[in-house]
Design a protein around this motif. Sequence first.
Motif, PDB file in Angstrom:
ATOM      1  N   ASP A  95      -6.912  -7.682   6.370  1.00 35.80           N
ATOM      2  CA  ASP A  95      -8.271  -7.132   6.432  1.00 35.80           C
ATOM      3  C   ASP A  95      -8.904  -7.255   5.055  1.00 35.80           C
ATOM      4  OD1 ASP A  95     -10.611  -5.715   6.675  1.00 35.80           O
ATOM      5  OD2 ASP A  95      -9.685  -3.889   7.449  1.00 35.80           O
ATOM      6  N   HIS A  96      -9.996  -8.002   4.962  1.00 35.39           N
ATOM      7  CA  HIS A  96     -10.644  -8.244   3.670  1.00 35.39           C
ATOM      8  C   HIS A  96     -11.047  -6.936   2.987  1.00 35.39           C
ATOM      9  CE1 HIS A  96     -13.057 -10.225   0.588  1.00 35.39           C
ATOM     10  NE2 HIS A  96     -14.051  -9.407   0.895  1.00 35.39           N
ATOM     11  N   ALA A  97     -11.430  -5.935   3.767  1.00 36.37           N
ATOM     12  CA  ALA A  97     -11.906  -4.682   3.188  1.00 36.37           C
ATOM     13  C   ALA A  97     -10.802  -3.925   2.466  1.00 36.37           C
ATOM     14  CB  ALA A  97     -12.514  -3.801   4.285  1.00 36.37           C
ATOM     15  N   THR A  98      -9.551  -4.148   2.839  1.00 40.24           N
ATOM     16  CA  THR A  98      -8.442  -3.420   2.222  1.00 40.24           C
ATOM     17  C   THR A  98      -7.418  -4.357   1.605  1.00 40.24           C
ATOM     18  OG1 THR A  98      -7.292  -3.362   4.360  1.00 40.24           O
ATOM     19  CG2 THR A  98      -8.689  -1.481   3.820  1.00 40.24           C
ATOM     20  N   ALA A  99      -7.792  -5.609   1.397  1.00 41.39           N
ATOM     21  CA  ALA A  99      -6.845  -6.611   0.919  1.00 41.39           C
ATOM     22  C   ALA A  99      -6.553  -6.467  -0.569  1.00 41.39           C
ATOM     23  CB  ALA A  99      -7.380  -8.009   1.198  1.00 41.39           C
ATOM     24  N   MET A 100      -5.411  -7.008  -0.981  1.00 44.32           N
ATOM     25  CA  MET A 100      -5.124  -7.154  -2.403  1.00 44.32           C
ATOM     26  C   MET A 100      -6.018  -8.257  -2.973  1.00 44.32           C
ATOM     27  SD  MET A 100      -0.945  -6.682  -2.426  1.00 44.32           S
ATOM     28  CE  MET A 100      -0.530  -7.591  -0.929  1.00 44.32           C
ATOM     29  N   ASN A 101      -6.310  -8.182  -4.247  1.00 41.55           N
ATOM     30  CA  ASN A 101      -7.263  -9.105  -4.872  1.00 41.55           C
ATOM     31  C   ASN A 101      -6.522 -10.146  -5.706  1.00 41.55           C
ATOM     32  OD1 ASN A 101      -9.379 -10.393  -6.116  1.00 41.55           O
ATOM     33  ND2 ASN A 101      -9.983  -8.649  -7.384  1.00 41.55           N
ATOM     34  N   PHE A 102      -6.324 -11.316  -5.109  1.00 40.76           N
ATOM     35  CA  PHE A 102      -5.702 -12.428  -5.828  1.00 40.76           C
ATOM     36  C   PHE A 102      -6.713 -13.558  -6.031  1.00 40.76           C
ATOM     37  CE2 PHE A 102      -1.757 -10.949  -3.348  1.00 40.76           C
ATOM     38  CZ  PHE A 102      -1.500  -9.948  -4.265  1.00 40.76           C
ATOM     39  N   GLY A 103      -7.916 -13.185  -6.420  1.00 41.49           N
ATOM     40  CA  GLY A 103      -8.947 -14.159  -6.725  1.00 41.49           C
ATOM     41  C   GLY A 103      -9.669 -14.717  -5.522  1.00 41.49           C
ATOM     42  N   GLY A 104      -9.428 -14.169  -4.351  1.00 41.68           N
ATOM     43  CA  GLY A 104     -10.051 -14.672  -3.134  1.00 41.68           C
ATOM     44  C   GLY A 104      -9.208 -15.768  -2.515  1.00 41.68           C
ATOM     45  N   CYS A 105      -8.443 -15.417  -1.472  1.00 41.68           N
ATOM     46  CA  CYS A 105      -7.555 -16.365  -0.767  1.00 41.68           C
ATOM     47  C   CYS A 105      -6.436 -16.898  -1.663  1.00 41.68           C
ATOM     48  CB  CYS A 105      -8.345 -17.525  -0.176  1.00 41.68           C
ATOM     49  SG  CYS A 105      -9.550 -17.018   1.056  1.00 41.68           S
ATOM     50  N   GLY A 106      -6.068 -16.136  -2.684  1.00 41.78           N
ATOM     51  CA  GLY A 106      -4.951 -16.536  -3.529  1.00 41.78           C
ATOM     52  C   GLY A 106      -3.622 -16.065  -2.975  1.00 41.78           C
ATOM     53  N   GLY A 166       0.795  -1.217   0.000  1.00 43.36           N
ATOM     54  CA  GLY A 166       0.000   0.000   0.000  1.00 43.36           C
ATOM     55  C   GLY A 166       0.829   1.268   0.000  1.00 43.36           C
ATOM     56  N   GLY A 167       0.129   2.394   0.040  1.00 37.92           N
ATOM     57  CA  GLY A 167       0.785   3.692   0.020  1.00 37.92           C
ATOM     58  C   GLY A 167       0.999   4.193  -1.398  1.00 37.92           C
ATOM     59  N   MET A 168       2.063   4.961  -1.572  1.00 37.20           N
ATOM     60  CA  MET A 168       2.395   5.547  -2.868  1.00 37.20           C
ATOM     61  C   MET A 168       3.635   4.869  -3.440  1.00 37.20           C
ATOM     62  SD  MET A 168       0.219   7.858  -3.764  1.00 37.20           S
ATOM     63  CE  MET A 168       1.145   8.722  -5.038  1.00 37.20           C
ATOM     64  N   PRO A 169       3.661   4.613  -4.741  1.00 37.10           N
ATOM     65  CA  PRO A 169       4.874   4.062  -5.360  1.00 37.10           C
ATOM     66  C   PRO A 169       5.955   5.130  -5.468  1.00 37.10           C
ATOM     67  CG  PRO A 169       3.249   4.538  -7.047  1.00 37.10           C
ATOM     68  CD  PRO A 169       2.578   4.808  -5.724  1.00 37.10           C
ATOM     69  N   LEU A 170       7.203   4.704  -5.265  1.00 41.19           N
ATOM     70  CA  LEU A 170       8.344   5.600  -5.436  1.00 41.19           C
ATOM     71  C   LEU A 170       9.069   5.242  -6.727  1.00 41.19           C
ATOM     72  CD1 LEU A 170       9.863   5.634  -1.821  1.00 41.19           C
ATOM     73  CD2 LEU A 170       8.134   7.163  -2.805  1.00 41.19           C
ATOM     74  N   GLY A 171       9.536   6.252  -7.427  1.00 42.22           N
ATOM     75  CA  GLY A 171      10.267   6.035  -8.666  1.00 42.22           C
ATOM     76  C   GLY A 171      11.141   7.231  -8.980  1.00 42.22           C
TER      77      GLY A 171
END
Length: 219
Positions: A189-200, A22-27
């Motif tokens: 936290d499911h509400a803020t989780a990354m989406n890997f297809g559900g429990c991926g 999370g957060g902001m990407p650095l580049g």
Amino acid sequence: MTTTLMTYAGPGEPDALVTRTGGMPLGPVGAVWPCCATCGGPMQFLAQIILDGLGRPIVQGHTHAGHVMAIFMCQSDPGMGDEWSPTAGGNRALLFPSETLRPIPAPEPDDGEGVLRLGVVNAVSLVSSPSADYFSAREEWGNRSGNSLGHVLGQLGGQPEWLQADETPTCPTCSQPMNLVAQFEEGPDHATAMNFGGCGTAFAFACGPCTQAAFLWQC
């Protein structure tokens, strides 16, 4: 052989030069927020990993950082852009030199949390486990610490623990198999989780000498 777990360490700073989700990407100056090859929209920033000069994850401190890996995945229309694939263009893993980094400007309009960024920044603690495989190390840590397995954010380095067949990508420059940089869980936290297809679970790879990276997930 040991396993280095990434465990949840509470809220993190959104623009810190540390391994985090999370957060902001650095580049570097001029770095552009990547867009999805299918929908054309900007991707969601997932995670940042600090690496050494050979593209290996740094597991103790950040004093010898050589590169930063920034990981993105499209969430404009989940499931429609083959976001799981390392080659379909629905995700991107980028390697940047660690000098003179700054937040990559977000596209307009910037929706904040949701399509462009996760709803929370997770700080990462690194825990060494004597178990050689990731899933055993995760179980061992949960039993020892009394914490939920949801607090394991993944592992740094080591060997990938596939849910399906081995999909280790090859470097497009030298054609050699890439090395695992990190394996990720969706988040505590499911509400803020990354989406890997559900429990991926997801996998970030790099070829340090060629400064190439790849990302994919399985469920």
